[in-house]
Design a protein around this motif. Sequence first.
Motif, PDB file in Angstrom:
ATOM      1  N   HIS A   3       0.801  -1.211   0.000  1.00 33.67           N
ATOM      2  CA  HIS A   3       0.000   0.000   0.000  1.00 33.67           C
ATOM      3  C   HIS A   3       0.838   1.268   0.000  1.00 33.67           C
ATOM      4  O   HIS A   3       0.358   2.320   0.344  1.00 33.67           O
ATOM      5  CB  HIS A   3      -0.972  -0.014   1.182  1.00 33.67           C
ATOM      6  N   ALA A  38      -0.942  -4.890 -10.154  1.00 33.75           N
ATOM      7  CA  ALA A  38      -2.234  -4.345  -9.736  1.00 33.75           C
ATOM      8  C   ALA A  38      -3.033  -3.834 -10.938  1.00 33.75           C
ATOM      9  O   ALA A  38      -4.146  -3.334 -10.772  1.00 33.75           O
ATOM     10  CB  ALA A  38      -2.029  -3.226  -8.733  1.00 33.75           C
ATOM     11  N   GLN A  40      -1.908  -1.499 -13.295  1.00 34.95           N
ATOM     12  CA  GLN A  40      -1.572  -0.137 -13.742  1.00 34.95           C
ATOM     13  C   GLN A  40      -0.604  -0.228 -14.913  1.00 34.95           C
ATOM     14  O   GLN A  40       0.406  -0.925 -14.838  1.00 34.95           O
ATOM     15  CB  GLN A  40      -0.874   0.643 -12.616  1.00 34.95           C
ATOM     16  N   THR A  54      -5.547   0.943 -21.331  1.00 34.21           N
ATOM     17  CA  THR A  54      -5.945   0.909 -19.918  1.00 34.21           C
ATOM     18  C   THR A  54      -6.688  -0.389 -19.610  1.00 34.21           C
ATOM     19  O   THR A  54      -6.395  -1.077 -18.630  1.00 34.21           O
ATOM     20  CB  THR A  54      -6.848   2.108 -19.584  1.00 34.21           C
TER      21      THR A  54
ATOM     22  N   CYS B  13      -4.835   5.660  -9.382  1.00 31.85           N
ATOM     23  CA  CYS B  13      -5.220   5.070  -8.100  1.00 31.85           C
ATOM     24  C   CYS B  13      -6.284   3.999  -8.338  1.00 31.85           C
ATOM     25  O   CYS B  13      -7.142   4.157  -9.201  1.00 31.85           O
ATOM     26  CB  CYS B  13      -5.813   6.134  -7.171  1.00 31.85           C
ATOM     27  N   LYS B  14      -6.212   2.952  -7.542  1.00 32.20           N
ATOM     28  CA  LYS B  14      -7.159   1.838  -7.703  1.00 32.20           C
ATOM     29  C   LYS B  14      -8.160   1.831  -6.550  1.00 32.20           C
ATOM     30  O   LYS B  14      -7.770   1.764  -5.387  1.00 32.20           O
ATOM     31  CB  LYS B  14      -6.373   0.525  -7.733  1.00 32.20           C
ATOM     32  N   LEU B  75      -8.972   4.107 -11.210  1.00 31.97           N
ATOM     33  CA  LEU B  75      -9.361   2.846 -11.831  1.00 31.97           C
ATOM     34  C   LEU B  75     -10.326   2.170 -10.866  1.00 31.97           C
ATOM     35  O   LEU B  75      -9.944   1.772  -9.764  1.00 31.97           O
ATOM     36  CB  LEU B  75      -8.127   1.971 -12.069  1.00 31.97           C
ATOM     37  N   ASP B  97      -6.031   0.979  -3.406  1.00 32.84           N
ATOM     38  CA  ASP B  97      -5.688   2.247  -2.733  1.00 32.84           C
ATOM     39  C   ASP B  97      -6.834   2.785  -1.882  1.00 32.84           C
ATOM     40  O   ASP B  97      -6.623   3.635  -1.018  1.00 32.84           O
ATOM     41  CB  ASP B  97      -5.327   3.320  -3.769  1.00 32.84           C
TER      42      ASP B  97
END
Lengths: 160, 207
Positions: A3, A38, A40, A54, B13-14, B75, B97
């Motif tokens: 995190h 994750a 990204q 994306t 950011c997720k 996201l 996140d």
Amino acid sequence: MFHSTTVLGEDDYQRLKASIDGLVRSANARVVFLVDKAGQLIAAGGAVSDLDTTSLASLTAGNIAATGGIAKLLRENEFATQYHEGKDAHVHIQVVKNRVILVVIFDARSSLGLVRLRVRKTAEELTAIFDDMNARPPSVRDAANFTEITDEDIDNLFND
Amino acid sequence: MPFINLFAREINCKVVYYGPGLGGKTTNIEVLNERVKPEARGQLLKLNTETERTLFYDFVPIDLAEVRGFKTRFLLYTTPGQVYYHATRKLVLKGVDGIVFVADSQLARADANELALEEMKEDLAEYGVDLADLPFVIQYNKRDLTQVTPIEELRRTLNPTGVPEFEAVASQGVGVSETFKAVARGVITKLRDQQGGGAPAPSGLGH
């Protein structure tokens, strides 16, 4: 850590991008992109303008996560390489350093053998770049932009 | 972990919408996607079963305004709600996140809410994350129905620590934006405070 924030500096981004662009050329690939686990998107090269990178990044990470779950059930570490063969487009997926995912989309102008060969070399390059990035102390300059964020800035995010 | 690209000047950011099955998670992100300006709207991706239930996740990227010259993109993911999709639900939480817990206010779903919340905490713990360290908001959805649990009761069982909470009727768009804004605000505030609290973590990509 899971995190904490990932900050990709300009120089490091340029090095990753150069490596990816090199793979586009050497493997005759349509598109190459690098995704974290994750989902990204980190960097992309090749004919990306007509692709939804994306969504592709998210789906690739989902795919790796799902096969990682299968691997765990089979007491394997992970399936580091995957290949999807389509009619015109094919996708080669390689997990690099157990953390990032290198995706190559190619067509009849290339071949699986060539892509595999070039991916191996690029994976070594990327590993070296990541090792170097992690060995360096984080740049204070990188952080400066965010400490100055005000509550007003955050309110302005939602300006409709 | 938010992903900041200094070259592209982007913050990604997720955010995961979590909660019991048929609670309105997908509806939330559908409504949000319809509301944003066309240029900020991403493609809504659905990985569904044949019966239109979420199999793996739904996903949509939403661009907000710039902050300090950085484009902010959220996201948004939903998890599959059905009990037996636990394995995939856990995968979606990877790298999260911020979390929105969409509770179903119907009386009959009280146990399902509590079970889902417990499971989420356990899954996060397995990733080494304490929910208390994450931006987290709760939405009490379906407030328009008649057989619903009183807010005080939902608050007592689901929100003992008093995180931001919102009443909603997601199917009518009520409470959806407020919920999202609260979690987005939490994520960006945490990003600021993390960076302010010392040097940022190394890229982390190679670990």
